[in-house]
Design a protein around this motif. Sequence first.
Motif, short mmCIF file in Angstrom:
data_model
loop_
_atom_site.label_atom_id
_atom_site.label_comp_id
_atom_site.label_asym_id
_atom_site.label_seq_id
_atom_site.Cartn_x
_atom_site.Cartn_y
_atom_site.Cartn_z
N ASN A 46 30.54 -40.03 168.46
CA ASN A 46 30.68 -40.66 167.14
C ASN A 46 29.34 -40.77 166.40
OD1 ASN A 46 33.60 -41.62 166.83
ND2 ASN A 46 33.10 -42.35 168.89
N ARG A 47 28.29 -40.21 167.00
CA ARG A 47 26.97 -40.18 166.38
C ARG A 47 26.48 -41.58 165.99
NH1 ARG A 47 29.52 -35.49 164.73
NH2 ARG A 47 28.34 -33.56 165.10
N VAL A 48 26.63 -42.52 166.89
CA VAL A 48 26.18 -43.89 166.65
C VAL A 48 24.72 -43.99 167.09
CG1 VAL A 48 26.54 -46.32 167.17
CG2 VAL A 48 28.50 -44.77 167.04
N GLN A 49 23.84 -44.28 166.14
CA GLN A 49 22.42 -44.35 166.44
C GLN A 49 22.03 -45.69 167.06
OE1 GLN A 49 20.30 -41.76 166.13
NE2 GLN A 49 22.04 -40.52 165.47
N ASN A 50 22.56 -46.76 166.49
CA ASN A 50 22.22 -48.10 166.96
C ASN A 50 23.42 -49.02 166.78
OD1 ASN A 50 21.20 -50.63 167.53
ND2 ASN A 50 19.27 -50.32 166.41
N ASP A 51 24.14 -49.25 167.87
CA ASP A 51 25.35 -50.07 167.76
C ASP A 51 25.05 -51.55 167.55
OD1 ASP A 51 24.38 -49.74 170.46
OD2 ASP A 51 26.06 -51.00 171.08
N GLN A 52 23.76 -51.93 167.65
CA GLN A 52 23.39 -53.32 167.40
C GLN A 52 23.44 -53.65 165.91
OE1 GLN A 52 22.82 -55.50 169.95
NE2 GLN A 52 23.38 -53.78 171.26
N VAL A 53 23.19 -52.65 165.07
CA VAL A 53 23.20 -52.88 163.62
C VAL A 53 24.32 -52.12 162.93
CG1 VAL A 53 20.73 -53.36 163.55
CG2 VAL A 53 21.52 -51.01 163.24
N ASP A 54 24.85 -51.11 163.60
CA ASP A 54 25.94 -50.31 163.04
C ASP A 54 27.27 -50.93 163.47
OD1 ASP A 54 27.80 -48.44 162.27
OD2 ASP A 54 26.69 -46.71 163.03
N ILE A 55 27.84 -51.75 162.60
CA ILE A 55 29.07 -52.47 162.95
C ILE A 55 30.22 -51.50 163.18
CG2 ILE A 55 30.77 -54.15 162.15
CD1 ILE A 55 28.56 -55.53 160.59
N LEU A 56 30.36 -50.51 162.31
CA LEU A 56 31.43 -49.53 162.47
C LEU A 56 31.22 -48.73 163.76
CD1 LEU A 56 33.91 -48.00 161.54
CD2 LEU A 56 32.42 -46.54 160.13
#
Length: 217
Positions: free
Chosen positions: A26-36
């Motif tokens: 899902n190409r999530v770089q930083n799940d701490q700030v990326d809520i989606l």
Amino acid sequence: MRGREQMSQTFDITQHLAKEFARYVNRVQNDQVDILGSFLIESEWENYISDSKEVLQSLELAGFVIMPREPTNKMIEAADASLGSGLMGQRGAQNYITHVFNAMVDEYLGGYDTNLVLDIFSMAIARASDPKARNDTSGENTSYQRFRKQAQDVVAGIQKNGSIIAPDEATPEMIAKGVSETAENKTSASEQTGGNADYIASIYNNMVAARNEKSSN
């Protein structure tokens, strides 16, 4: 030691790797700030459990295991159940086993070739990213190499959670280190074990076998 036990019990490597696959797909770089991104990881990671189990199996086939960096109580107990009843006593046995184990692991981590491990994770991420890649049996597809950085991140994440990727049996270099550590530390432990190479190897191998056992406390 209690803190080490709790950490080893709460770290689920299968779930951890499945979430890592969900993160990269899902190409999530930083799940701490990326809520989606965080939502996608939490809602989709179970779809990658099979990928997680496959990569663990690949590691095992290659002779690797994932285990706690600091030995748990169960690992120490499994090393040599009779050692604590000898000259050094229970506490002395625990200290000796922990010292030898850490020396052997440090010896391995200080000089092992990471390429095979990174290849295994790179190929696993490639398969998770493109399910069609599972059907490629030609053995010539090298596109997985583009996931090298992600594979390095996965290994770093495992280490961050207090675990390591190590051989399922002690290597000759690890055994030699364990023997030398026993010889250098003139204690009742060295007198009782004699620094025997086969014995040193059995300590490590027994601890590896007990890596997933949980404390009854």
